[in-house]
Design an enzyme around this catalytic site. Structure first.
Site, PDB file in Angstrom:
ATOM      1  N   LYS A 165      -2.815  74.050  55.143  1.00 20.70           N
ATOM      2  CA  LYS A 165      -2.046  73.235  54.408  1.00 20.70           C
ATOM      3  C   LYS A 165      -1.274  72.498  55.402  1.00 20.70           C
ATOM      4  CE  LYS A 165       0.801  71.781  50.805  1.00 20.70           C
ATOM      5  NZ  LYS A 165       1.436  72.010  49.502  1.00 20.70           N
TER       6      LYS A 165
ATOM      7  N   ASN B  66      -6.459  68.996  46.368  1.00 18.89           N
ATOM      8  CA  ASN B  66      -6.669  69.181  44.936  1.00 18.89           C
ATOM      9  C   ASN B  66      -7.717  69.451  44.672  1.00 18.89           C
ATOM     10  OD1 ASN B  66      -3.898  67.990  44.345  1.00 18.89           O
ATOM     11  ND2 ASN B  66      -4.794  65.909  44.875  1.00 18.89           N
TER      12      ASN B  66
ATOM     13  N   ARG C  76      22.448  61.562  48.747  1.00 19.08           N
ATOM     14  CA  ARG C  76      21.429  60.960  49.290  1.00 19.08           C
ATOM     15  C   ARG C  76      20.489  61.607  50.436  1.00 19.08           C
ATOM     16  NH1 ARG C  76      25.037  56.712  49.281  1.00 19.08           N
ATOM     17  NH2 ARG C  76      24.425  54.954  47.689  1.00 19.08           N
TER      18      ARG C  76
ATOM     19  N   HIS D 219      -1.129  78.040  36.233  1.00 17.56           N
ATOM     20  CA  HIS D 219      -1.712  77.142  37.071  1.00 17.56           C
ATOM     21  C   HIS D 219      -2.659  77.770  37.988  1.00 17.56           C
ATOM     22  CE1 HIS D 219      -1.899  73.695  39.498  1.00 17.56           C
ATOM     23  NE2 HIS D 219      -1.736  74.193  40.376  1.00 17.56           N
TER      24      HIS D 219
ATOM     25  N   GLU E 223       0.121  61.257  51.743  1.00 21.69           N
ATOM     26  CA  GLU E 223      -1.340  60.965  50.932  1.00 21.69           C
ATOM     27  C   GLU E 223      -1.604  59.690  50.852  1.00 21.69           C
ATOM     28  OE1 GLU E 223      -1.166  63.816  47.528  1.00 21.69           O
ATOM     29  OE2 GLU E 223      -3.063  62.945  46.802  1.00 21.69           O
TER      30      GLU E 223
ATOM     31  N   LYS F  20       6.728  67.887  49.335  1.00 24.46           N
ATOM     32  CA  LYS F  20       6.796  67.333  47.638  1.00 24.46           C
ATOM     33  C   LYS F  20       7.670  67.924  46.849  1.00 24.46           C
ATOM     34  CE  LYS F  20       1.918  65.467  47.400  1.00 24.46           C
ATOM     35  NZ  LYS F  20       0.554  65.546  46.506  1.00 24.46           N
TER      36      LYS F  20
ATOM     37  N   GLU G 127      -4.931  79.460  44.892  1.00 24.58           N
ATOM     38  CA  GLU G 127      -4.353  78.626  45.928  1.00 24.58           C
ATOM     39  C   GLU G 127      -4.663  78.947  47.260  1.00 24.58           C
ATOM     40  OE1 GLU G 127      -3.751  75.681  44.590  1.00 24.58           O
ATOM     41  OE2 GLU G 127      -2.507  75.754  43.041  1.00 24.58           O
TER      42      GLU G 127
ATOM     43  N   ARG H 195      -5.004  64.598  52.393  1.00 24.94           N
ATOM     44  CA  ARG H 195      -4.121  65.276  51.596  1.00 24.94           C
ATOM     45  C   ARG H 195      -4.612  65.534  50.301  1.00 24.94           C
ATOM     46  NH1 ARG H 195       2.514  66.148  51.529  1.00 24.94           N
ATOM     47  NH2 ARG H 195       2.271  67.938  50.041  1.00 24.94           N
TER      48      ARG H 195
ATOM     49  N   HIS I 246      -8.482  70.784  40.880  1.00 27.58           N
ATOM     50  CA  HIS I 246      -7.271  70.082  40.129  1.00 27.58           C
ATOM     51  C   HIS I 246      -7.665  69.188  39.220  1.00 27.58           C
ATOM     52  CE1 HIS I 246      -5.026  72.946  42.918  1.00 27.58           C
ATOM     53  NE2 HIS I 246      -3.841  72.687  42.522  1.00 27.58           N
TER      54      HIS I 246
ATOM     55  N   HIS J 293      -5.840  70.476  36.032  1.00 30.91           N
ATOM     56  CA  HIS J 293      -4.937  69.713  35.119  1.00 30.91           C
ATOM     57  C   HIS J 293      -5.377  69.265  33.622  1.00 30.91           C
ATOM     58  CE1 HIS J 293      -3.073  68.282  39.197  1.00 30.91           C
ATOM     59  NE2 HIS J 293      -2.644  69.382  38.927  1.00 30.91           N
TER      60      HIS J 293
HETATM   61  N1  NAD Z   1       5.508  70.722  45.520  1.00 30.31           N
HETATM   62  C1  NAD Z   1       4.189  70.955  45.533  1.00 30.31           C
HETATM   63  O1  NAD Z   1       3.429  70.513  46.659  1.00 30.31           O
HETATM   64  C2  NAD Z   1       3.595  71.942  44.655  1.00 30.31           C
HETATM   65  C3  NAD Z   1       2.197  72.438  44.752  1.00 30.31           C
HETATM   66  C4  NAD Z   1       1.783  73.581  43.994  1.00 30.31           C
HETATM   67  C5  NAD Z   1       2.469  73.706  42.686  1.00 30.31           C
HETATM   68  N2  NAD Z   1       3.620  73.036  42.436  1.00 30.31           N
HETATM   69  C6  NAD Z   1       4.665  73.598  41.470  1.00 30.31           C
HETATM   70  O2  NAD Z   1       4.950  74.826  41.549  1.00 30.31           O
HETATM   71  C7  NAD Z   1       5.247  75.301  40.171  1.00 30.31           C
HETATM   72  C8  NAD Z   1       4.729  76.695  39.975  1.00 30.31           C
HETATM   73  O3  NAD Z   1       5.038  77.618  40.838  1.00 30.31           O
HETATM   74  P1  NAD Z   1       4.908  79.279  40.773  1.00 30.31           P
HETATM   75  O4  NAD Z   1       3.451  79.415  40.231  1.00 30.31           O
HETATM   76  O5  NAD Z   1       5.679  79.921  41.792  1.00 30.31           O
HETATM   77  O6  NAD Z   1       5.739  79.365  39.249  1.00 30.31           O
HETATM   78  P2  NAD Z   1       7.087  79.960  38.964  1.00 30.31           P
HETATM   79  O7  NAD Z   1       8.127  79.349  39.918  1.00 30.31           O
HETATM   80  O8  NAD Z   1       7.477  79.482  37.688  1.00 30.31           O
HETATM   81  O9  NAD Z   1       6.985  81.512  39.162  1.00 30.31           O
HETATM   82  C9  NAD Z   1       6.573  82.160  38.329  1.00 30.31           C
HETATM   83  C10 NAD Z   1       7.224  83.145  37.576  1.00 30.31           C
HETATM   84  O10 NAD Z   1       7.402  84.249  38.478  1.00 30.31           O
HETATM   85  C11 NAD Z   1       8.980  84.579  38.552  1.00 30.31           C
HETATM   86  N3  NAD Z   1       9.122  85.120  40.061  1.00 30.31           N
HETATM   87  C12 NAD Z   1       9.141  84.285  41.256  1.00 30.31           C
HETATM   88  N4  NAD Z   1       9.288  85.009  42.069  1.00 30.31           N
HETATM   89  C13 NAD Z   1       9.546  86.292  41.753  1.00 30.31           C
HETATM   90  C14 NAD Z   1       9.650  87.590  42.398  1.00 30.31           C
HETATM   91  N5  NAD Z   1       9.397  87.571  43.792  1.00 30.31           N
HETATM   92  N6  NAD Z   1       9.592  88.555  41.770  1.00 30.31           N
HETATM   93  C15 NAD Z   1       9.682  88.632  40.293  1.00 30.31           C
HETATM   94  N7  NAD Z   1       9.258  87.394  39.695  1.00 30.31           N
HETATM   95  C16 NAD Z   1       9.352  86.429  40.479  1.00 30.31           C
HETATM   96  C17 NAD Z   1       9.537  83.407  38.228  1.00 30.31           C
HETATM   97  O11 NAD Z   1      10.626  83.442  37.641  1.00 30.31           O
HETATM   98  C18 NAD Z   1       8.740  82.759  37.332  1.00 30.31           C
HETATM   99  O12 NAD Z   1       8.889  83.692  35.857  1.00 30.31           O
HETATM  100  C19 NAD Z   1       4.665  74.266  39.188  1.00 30.31           C
HETATM  101  O13 NAD Z   1       5.716  73.494  38.534  1.00 30.31           O
HETATM  102  C20 NAD Z   1       3.931  73.469  40.191  1.00 30.31           C
HETATM  103  O14 NAD Z   1       3.929  72.116  39.648  1.00 30.31           O
HETATM  104  C21 NAD Z   1       4.249  72.216  43.392  1.00 30.31           C
HETATM  105 ZN    ZN Z   2      -2.224  73.710  42.485  1.00 31.18          ZN
END
Ligand code: NAD
Ligand code: ZN
Length: 341
Positions: free
Chosen positions: A201, A220, A95, A241, A211, A117, A159, A216, A223, A227
Site C-alpha cells: 500500500k 479498490n 488548519r 467491510h 489518486e 485519506k 484487505e 492508487r 470494492h 460498496h
Molecule cells: N482512510 C482510509 O484509507 C480507509 C481505508 C479503509 C477503510 N477505511 C475506513 O475504516 C473504517 C473501518 O475500520 P475498522 O474495520 O477498523 O472498523 P472500526 O474502527 O469500527 O473497528 C471495528 C470494531 O473493533 C473495535 N476495536 C478496534 N480495535 C480494537 C481492539 N484492539 N480490541 C478490541 N476492539 C477493538 C472498534 O471499537 C469497533 O467496534 C470504515 O469507516 C472505512 O471507511 C478508511
Molecule cells: Zn476497503
C-alpha cells in the site's frame, strides 16, 4: 518513537468506547507521559455511525475547549473509524495539526492508517467528505490485536491479502503457507504479513498519492462490488467491510476470468484461500434476495467512481497483478452477478 516527532509536548489522544475497555489507551498514555508528553483523552462512540459531521464538530469543539495549539499532536488510537475521524479533525483543527496513527484493528494496520485519506460519511454516501492528511507516524503494535474480536480480525485479513492479489504474488504464496499462523496470533507471522502488506500500500500511495492516475485506484480491488453490497446491507453487522471486500474480490476474480484476463486456476486458488481464512466468497443464503443482481447493478451505477453511469472495476490479470477497467461489458457483469446469486 512518538515523542521525538512532536513539535510540542502535548497530545490529544482520540479513541473509542470499546478501546476504553482495553488496557491499550492507558498503556499508551503512560508511555507518552514517561516521555514527557501531556495527554488529554477524548472518547467517541464506537462504530461507523460516529463518522459524521456532527461527531466531527463535537470532537473539534472538545479539542478547542482543551486549548490545543498548533504544536499539539492528535494521536488516533483505534480502528479505521477513529483513524478517519480523528485524522480529519487533525487536518482541519487550527488548519492542521500533526497526526500520529496507532491503528488497533488489522484493517486499520494494513490499510486505513496508511495513505493519508481521512474523512467522514454523508447521508448521501460513505467517505464523501474528507481531506488528505498524512500522518507523521503510523505506529503498529501487533499485540493490540489480541483483544480484537475474531470476526473483525478475519475482515481485516481480506484487505491484507488484497494487497497480495493486486501487487505481490510472492506475498500471496507466503500467505498460502502462513495464513493459519497469522490468524491464530503468531507474533512473527503477523508482523511479517502486516509489514509486507503495508509495504504494497505504501509504495502505491507514494507513487500516486492523490489518486490522480490509475495506480492508487488498484487498492479498490473488489470494492466496486463491496460498496454495493454494503449499501444494500446498511454498513453494519450484517456484512463487515472486509467481508464485503472478500465477496467483492471473489466476484472480481470471476469477472476477470470471464473476460480472459486471469487464468481460472489463479482465481480458484484465490477463492480457496479466502474461504480457508473463514471469509465469505458467496453471499450467505439469507442475503441472496437483498443482493439480487439488478439491485447490485443499480447501486454500482450510482457509485462515486462510476463515470457516466458506467462503473469502473479493478480486475485481476493473474495473481499479483491488477488493472483498472472502465469498459466492462454489461452482459459479462450481469452474468457474473447472476452466476452466484
Ligand atoms: N482512510 C482510509 O484509507 C480507509 C481505508 C479503509 C477503510 N477505511 C475506513 O475504516 C473504517 C473501518 O475500520 P475498522 O474495520 O477498523 O472498523 P472500526 O474502527 O469500527 O473497528 C471495528 C470494531 O473493533 C473495535 N476495536 C478496534 N480495535 C480494537 C481492539 N484492539 N480490541 C478490541 N476492539 C477493538 C472498534 O471499537 C469497533 O467496534 C470504515 O469507516 C472505512 O471507511 C478508511
Ligand atoms: Zn476497503
Amino acid at each position: 518513537m512518538v515523542a521525538p516527532l512532536l513539535r510540542g509536548c502535548r497530545a490529544v489522544l482520540v479513541t473509542d468506547a470499546n478501546l476504553a475497555r482495553t488496557p491499550h489507551p492507558v498503556r499508551l498514555e503512560a508511555a507518552l507521559g514517561r516521555a514527557g508528553v501531556r495527554v488529554d483523552r477524548l472518547l467517541m462512540p464506537a462504530g461507523e455511525a460516529s463518522k459524521t459531521m456532527a461527531c466531527l464538530a463535537g470532537l473539534l469543539e472538545r479539542m478547542l475547549a482543551l486549548g490545543v495549539d498548533r504544536k499539539t499532536a492528535v494521536v488516533a488510537l483505534g480502528g479505521g473509524v477513529v483513524g478517519d475521524l480523528a485524522g480529519f479533525a487533525a487536518a482541519v483543527c487550527l488548519r492542521g495539526l500533526d497526526l500520529i496513527q496507532v491503528p488497533t484493528t488489522l484493517l486499520a494496520q494494513v490499510d486505513s492508517s496508511v495513505g493519508g485519506k481521512t474523512g467522514v460519511d454523508s447521508p448521501r454516501g460513505k467517505n464523501l467528505i474528507g481531506a488528505f492528511h498524512q500522518p507523521r507516524l503510523v505506529l503498529i503494535d501487533t499485540a493490540v490485536l489480541g483483544s480484537l474480536p475474531p470476526r473483525e480480525l478475519r475482515a481485516g485479513y481480506a484487505e491484507l491479502v488484497k494487497h497480495a492479489f493486486i501487487r505481490d504474488r510472492g506475498l500471496f504464496e507466503w500467505l498460502e503457507g502462513h495464513a493459519d499462523r497469522v490468524l491464530a496470533g503468531d507474533p512473527e507471522a503477523r508482523a511479517e504479513a502486516i509489514r509486507r502488506s503495508v509495504a504494497v500500500k505504501a509504495a502505491i500511495v507514494a507513487a500516486d498519492e492523490h489518486e490522480t492516475g490509475d495506480l492508487r485506484a488498484l487498492l479498490n480491488f473488489g470494492h466496486t462490488f463491496a460498496h454495493a453490497y454494503e449499501t444494500l446491507t446498511g454498513y453494519g453487522d450484517v456484512l463487515l467491510h472486509g467481508e464485503a471486500v472478500s465477496l467483492g474480490m471473489a466476484r472480481a476474480f470471476a469477472l476477470s476470468v470471464r473476460l480472459g484476463l486471469c487464468p481460472a486456476a489463479d482465481a480458484a486458488r484465490a477463492l480457496e484461500h479466502l474461504a480457508g481464512a473463514g471469509l465469505p466468497v458467496e453471499p450467505a443464503a439469507g442475503l441472496r434476495a437483498r443482493l439480487a443482481p439488478e439491485a447490485v447493478l443499480a447501486v454500482m451505477r450510482r457509485d462515486k467512481k462510476a463515470e457516466a453511469g458506467a462503473p469502473a472495476f479493478v480486475l485481476s490479470d493473474g495473481l499479483g497483478r491488477a488493472s483498472l477497467r472502465r469498459d466492462v461489458p454489461a452482459a459479462a457483469l450481469m452474468a457474473v452477478l447472476s452466476a452466484h446469486a
